[in-house]
Design a protein around this motif. Structure first.
Motif, short mmCIF file in Angstrom:
data_model
loop_
_atom_site.label_atom_id
_atom_site.label_comp_id
_atom_site.label_asym_id
_atom_site.label_seq_id
_atom_site.Cartn_x
_atom_site.Cartn_y
_atom_site.Cartn_z
N LEU B 120 12.84 -33.07 22.20
CA LEU B 120 11.86 -32.68 21.19
C LEU B 120 10.93 -31.60 21.73
O LEU B 120 10.62 -30.62 21.05
CB LEU B 120 11.01 -33.89 20.77
N LYS B 121 10.49 -31.80 22.98
CA LYS B 121 9.55 -30.85 23.60
C LYS B 121 10.13 -29.45 23.69
O LYS B 121 9.42 -28.47 23.50
CB LYS B 121 9.20 -31.34 25.02
N SER B 122 11.41 -29.35 24.05
CA SER B 122 11.96 -28.02 24.33
C SER B 122 12.76 -27.43 23.18
O SER B 122 13.04 -26.23 23.19
CB SER B 122 12.82 -28.06 25.60
N ARG B 123 13.13 -28.23 22.15
CA ARG B 123 14.01 -27.70 21.10
C ARG B 123 13.51 -27.88 19.67
O ARG B 123 14.00 -27.21 18.75
CB ARG B 123 15.40 -28.35 21.21
N ALA B 124 12.57 -28.80 19.43
CA ALA B 124 12.10 -28.97 18.05
C ALA B 124 11.11 -27.85 17.72
O ALA B 124 10.19 -27.58 18.50
CB ALA B 124 11.43 -30.34 17.90
#
Lengths: 83, 155
Positions: B120-124
């Motif tokens: 979530l941190k790097s792709r959302a």
């Protein structure tokens, strides 16, 4: 083709989205970024560190080498900071 | 019972209730042995912030979190997954994100929740902007290399 901008890319370009007619020689994401940078100071400012710009085609992440043929919607944005 | 797990994904402005989300995953079944929850909150160190403004990419946010959750379901034997991510203006101390994972045993639930948060941190597609207490423009929060690195350990 519809271009969409988010976060500081949106603020620096000064709009959240626009429709553009791409020249025939623009076939990849990297070429799109280079072409956009030539469109004016606000684009130059937003995209000066092109390698850090993240790109999504039709709402899915892609690399800068990706072909853009068939794209309905291309989004440009900074590295994400959610979570 | 092994069935197809359909993750619950919500992108919303309103707050969420952690206890209610656990009940929603576990009510009426006895086969779940472990539930892990992770809540991410708006943090203010030194009373600098009045709020974080979370911008998101509508449509892609749901789609990308759906892809991440589907991968978690493929990799771990999960019986339920819930991901809620808020957007809009969020004050210090308030909730931003919730991940709930349910499984027969704790290891799968812990690992899947950890994986979900790293991705979530790097792709959302969400971006945080600071609103500062002194009225100055706080600017956009920079992405951390450590968050990018954290996601690579699951490859």
């Amino acid at each position: 083709m519809k271009l969409i901008y988010f976060a500081w890319v949106r603020e620096r370009i000064g709009k959240s989205e626009e429709d553009v007619e791409l020249p025939a020689e623009v076939t990849t994401v990297a070429e799109l970024l280079a072409w956009l940078k030539s469109r004016g100071e606000e684009y130059e400012n937003a995209l000066q560190h092109a390698r850090s710009i993240r790109v999504a085609i039709n709402q899915e992440h892609v690399d800068h080498g990706e072909k853009i043929g068939g794209a309905r919607e291309i989004a440009l944005f900074p590295p994400m900071t959610g979570g | 019972m092994l069935g197809v797990v359909t993750p619950k994904i919500s992108i919303q402005t309103q707050d969420f209730d952690v206890a209610a989300e656990i009940v929603a995953l576990t009510a009426g079944r006895a086969d779940i042995g472990a539930v892990v929850t992770f809540s991410g909150l708006c943090r203010d160190e030194g009373e600098v912030l009045t709020a974080l403004e979370l911008e998101h990419y509508p449509g892609m946010a749901e789609g990308e979190i759906g892809r991440i959750a589907a991968e978690a379901v493929n990799r771990w034997p999960l019986q339920g997954v819930t991901v809620i991510h808020r957007h809009g203006r969020i004050a210090p101390g308030q909730n931003i994100v919730l991940v709930v994972t349910a499984s027969t045993h704790r290891q799968a639930a812990f690992e899947a929740a950890d994986f979900l948060m790293d991705y979530l941190k790097s792709r959302a597609p969400f971006w945080k902007k600071e609103h500062r207490a002194d009225g100055s423009e706080g600017g956009w929060v920079d992405a951390k290399d450590s968050d990018e690195q954290a996601a690579t350990r699951w490859r």
